[in-house]
Motif scaffolding. Structure first.
Motif, PDB file in Angstrom:
ATOM      1  N   VAL A   1       0.858  -1.178   0.000  1.00 29.50           N
ATOM      2  CA  VAL A   1       0.000   0.000   0.000  1.00 29.50           C
ATOM      3  C   VAL A   1       0.895   1.229   0.000  1.00 29.50           C
ATOM      4  O   VAL A   1       1.736   1.383   0.880  1.00 29.50           O
ATOM      5  CB  VAL A   1      -0.935   0.009   1.241  1.00 29.50           C
ATOM      6  N   VAL A   2       0.718   2.093  -0.982  1.00 27.14           N
ATOM      7  CA  VAL A   2       1.500   3.330  -1.060  1.00 27.14           C
ATOM      8  C   VAL A   2       0.625   4.449  -0.527  1.00 27.14           C
ATOM      9  O   VAL A   2      -0.419   4.760  -1.081  1.00 27.14           O
ATOM     10  CB  VAL A   2       1.943   3.616  -2.511  1.00 27.14           C
ATOM     11  N   ASP A   3       1.055   5.030   0.598  1.00 29.58           N
ATOM     12  CA  ASP A   3       0.291   6.108   1.223  1.00 29.58           C
ATOM     13  C   ASP A   3       0.580   7.465   0.592  1.00 29.58           C
ATOM     14  O   ASP A   3      -0.312   8.296   0.469  1.00 29.58           O
ATOM     15  CB  ASP A   3       0.594   6.167   2.728  1.00 29.58           C
ATOM     16  N   ASP A   4       1.853   7.697   0.216  1.00 26.40           N
ATOM     17  CA  ASP A   4       2.216   8.991  -0.349  1.00 26.40           C
ATOM     18  C   ASP A   4       3.383   8.795  -1.313  1.00 26.40           C
ATOM     19  O   ASP A   4       4.517   8.566  -0.895  1.00 26.40           O
ATOM     20  CB  ASP A   4       2.608   9.956   0.773  1.00 26.40           C
ATOM     21  N   VAL A   5       3.128   8.864  -2.598  1.00 26.37           N
ATOM     22  CA  VAL A   5       4.148   8.650  -3.628  1.00 26.37           C
ATOM     23  C   VAL A   5       5.292   9.634  -3.475  1.00 26.37           C
ATOM     24  O   VAL A   5       6.458   9.296  -3.693  1.00 26.37           O
ATOM     25  CB  VAL A   5       3.519   8.780  -5.043  1.00 26.37           C
ATOM     26  N   ASP A   6       4.988  10.856  -3.081  1.00 24.33           N
ATOM     27  CA  ASP A   6       6.015  11.890  -2.973  1.00 24.33           C
ATOM     28  C   ASP A   6       7.052  11.592  -1.890  1.00 24.33           C
ATOM     29  O   ASP A   6       8.159  12.120  -1.929  1.00 24.33           O
ATOM     30  CB  ASP A   6       5.368  13.255  -2.704  1.00 24.33           C
ATOM     31  N   LYS A   7       6.723  10.766  -0.916  1.00 23.52           N
ATOM     32  CA  LYS A   7       7.651  10.457   0.177  1.00 23.52           C
ATOM     33  C   LYS A   7       8.527   9.241  -0.132  1.00 23.52           C
ATOM     34  O   LYS A   7       9.458   8.949   0.607  1.00 23.52           O
ATOM     35  CB  LYS A   7       6.873  10.208   1.473  1.00 23.52           C
ATOM     36  N   LEU A   8       8.243   8.533  -1.215  1.00 24.44           N
ATOM     37  CA  LEU A   8       9.021   7.339  -1.563  1.00 24.44           C
ATOM     38  C   LEU A   8      10.406   7.729  -2.066  1.00 24.44           C
ATOM     39  O   LEU A   8      10.573   8.752  -2.738  1.00 24.44           O
ATOM     40  CB  LEU A   8       8.301   6.541  -2.654  1.00 24.44           C
ATOM     41  N   PRO A   9      11.431   6.893  -1.758  1.00 20.09           N
ATOM     42  CA  PRO A   9      12.772   7.145  -2.304  1.00 20.09           C
ATOM     43  C   PRO A   9      12.736   7.058  -3.835  1.00 20.09           C
ATOM     44  O   PRO A   9      12.008   6.238  -4.398  1.00 20.09           O
ATOM     45  CB  PRO A   9      13.629   6.013  -1.722  1.00 20.09           C
ATOM     46  N   SER A  10      13.523   7.895  -4.487  1.00 24.31           N
ATOM     47  CA  SER A  10      13.481   7.988  -5.953  1.00 24.31           C
ATOM     48  C   SER A  10      13.779   6.661  -6.646  1.00 24.31           C
ATOM     49  O   SER A  10      13.260   6.393  -7.727  1.00 24.31           O
ATOM     50  CB  SER A  10      14.446   9.071  -6.448  1.00 24.31           C
ATOM     51  N   GLU A  11      14.615   5.808  -6.036  1.00 31.77           N
ATOM     52  CA  GLU A  11      14.940   4.527  -6.669  1.00 31.77           C
ATOM     53  C   GLU A  11      13.763   3.548  -6.657  1.00 31.77           C
ATOM     54  O   GLU A  11      13.794   2.532  -7.329  1.00 31.77           O
ATOM     55  CB  GLU A  11      16.191   3.879  -6.033  1.00 31.77           C
ATOM     56  N   LEU A  12      12.703   3.877  -5.891  1.00 33.05           N
ATOM     57  CA  LEU A  12      11.522   3.013  -5.842  1.00 33.05           C
ATOM     58  C   LEU A  12      10.333   3.592  -6.597  1.00 33.05           C
ATOM     59  O   LEU A  12       9.200   3.147  -6.433  1.00 33.05           O
ATOM     60  CB  LEU A  12      11.128   2.741  -4.377  1.00 33.05           C
ATOM     61  N   VAL A  13      10.623   4.585  -7.409  1.00 33.31           N
ATOM     62  CA  VAL A  13       9.563   5.216  -8.200  1.00 33.31           C
ATOM     63  C   VAL A  13       9.978   5.180  -9.664  1.00 33.31           C
ATOM     64  O   VAL A  13      11.120   5.488 -10.002  1.00 33.31           O
ATOM     65  CB  VAL A  13       9.343   6.686  -7.763  1.00 33.31           C
ATOM     66  N   THR A  14       9.071   4.772 -10.516  1.00 33.46           N
ATOM     67  CA  THR A  14       9.329   4.846 -11.952  1.00 33.46           C
ATOM     68  C   THR A  14       8.392   5.891 -12.540  1.00 33.46           C
ATOM     69  O   THR A  14       7.253   6.026 -12.114  1.00 33.46           O
ATOM     70  CB  THR A  14       9.085   3.492 -12.655  1.00 33.46           C
ATOM     71  N   GLU A  15       8.910   6.616 -13.488  1.00 32.42           N
ATOM     72  CA  GLU A  15       8.118   7.663 -14.115  1.00 32.42           C
ATOM     73  C   GLU A  15       7.700   7.189 -15.491  1.00 32.42           C
ATOM     74  O   GLU A  15       8.511   6.685 -16.264  1.00 32.42           O
ATOM     75  CB  GLU A  15       8.952   8.942 -14.232  1.00 32.42           C
ATOM     76  N   GLU A  16       6.430   7.340 -15.796  1.00 32.49           N
ATOM     77  CA  GLU A  16       5.916   6.965 -17.106  1.00 32.49           C
ATOM     78  C   GLU A  16       5.629   8.233 -17.890  1.00 32.49           C
ATOM     79  O   GLU A  16       5.017   9.157 -17.375  1.00 32.49           O
ATOM     80  CB  GLU A  16       4.630   6.149 -16.973  1.00 32.49           C
ATOM     81  N   VAL A  17       6.086   8.242 -19.122  1.00 33.30           N
ATOM     82  CA  VAL A  17       5.826   9.371 -19.999  1.00 33.30           C
ATOM     83  C   VAL A  17       4.903   8.890 -21.104  1.00 33.30           C
ATOM     84  O   VAL A  17       5.163   7.884 -21.751  1.00 33.30           O
ATOM     85  CB  VAL A  17       7.136   9.926 -20.608  1.00 33.30           C
ATOM     86  N   THR A  18       3.820   9.591 -21.289  1.00 31.15           N
ATOM     87  CA  THR A  18       2.874   9.239 -22.336  1.00 31.15           C
ATOM     88  C   THR A  18       2.987  10.254 -23.459  1.00 31.15           C
ATOM     89  O   THR A  18       2.871  11.458 -23.238  1.00 31.15           O
ATOM     90  CB  THR A  18       1.432   9.245 -21.779  1.00 31.15           C
ATOM     91  N   ILE A  19       3.235   9.739 -24.650  1.00 31.28           N
ATOM     92  CA  ILE A  19       3.305  10.612 -25.819  1.00 31.28           C
ATOM     93  C   ILE A  19       1.969  10.482 -26.530  1.00 31.28           C
ATOM     94  O   ILE A  19       1.554   9.389 -26.907  1.00 31.28           O
ATOM     95  CB  ILE A  19       4.467  10.216 -26.751  1.00 31.28           C
ATOM     96  N   LYS A  20       1.297  11.612 -26.671  1.00 29.23           N
ATOM     97  CA  LYS A  20      -0.035  11.626 -27.258  1.00 29.23           C
ATOM     98  C   LYS A  20      -0.094  12.741 -28.283  1.00 29.23           C
ATOM     99  O   LYS A  20       0.219  13.889 -27.973  1.00 29.23           O
ATOM    100  CB  LYS A  20      -1.059  11.841 -26.137  1.00 29.23           C
TER     101      LYS A  20
END
Length: 159
Positions: A110-129
């Motif tokens: 369960v992720v309570d707050d994405v902003d508090k997660l360490p950067s190595e545990l977050v992946t960023e998705e970029v959508t090209i539209k």
């Protein structure tokens, strides 16, 4: 061929679900009918299909809601059974029709707050539209847009 026979042919065609578009078009071309009568029958068939599509979309929405409700209800009932057994300290119980046992499954993340997660545990998705409105506006003005073009969209309106 009289009007009754022609209407019967259209009715039979409308009830066939095994016809691919080419066979359907060939079948329609083979009907020797006055153009106006043929178009009237086809417009009636189109109205019927629109009605059926609306009905099926509504049923689909109802079924999705019912499916979600039943999945949630199953989850609630299983959780209640688990709570009752845990409260009583029962790991396994045999009833007349069922063998119930509790067990530990893989824990849920369960992720309570994405902003508090360490950067190595977050992946960023970029959508090209593509900006279809912007592309349309430029093409309509006569500008060339590499990788895009306008395609005619001609169809009949049935009222």
């Amino acid at each position: 061929m009289n009007l009754f026979e022609l209407n019967d042919i259209y009715r039979q065609l409308s009830q066939r679900d095994d016809l691919d578009p080419t066979t359907l078009i060939d079948s329609l071309k083979a009907i020797k009918d006055d153009r106006e009568v043929k178009l009237e029958n086809l417009a009636t068939w189109a109205d019927q299909l629109k009605s059926e599509i609306g009905f099926l979309e509504e049923k689909q929405k109802l079924f999705r809601g019912e499916l979600t409700y039943r999945r949630n209800k199953l989850r609630w009932i299983k959780q209640y059974i688990t709570d009752v057994m845990d409260d009583a300290g029962i790991k396994k119980i045999q009833t007349d029709n069922h063998l119930l046992s509790t067990r530990n499954f893989k824990a849920s993340t369960v992720v309570d707050d994405v902003d508090k997660l360490p950067s190595e545990l977050v992946t960023e998705e970029v959508t090209i539209k593509p900006d279809k409105k912007g592309i349309y506006d430029r093409l309509k003005e006569g500008d060339e847009v590499p990788g895009a073009h306008l395609e005619p969209n001609r169809n009949v309106v049935i009222k």
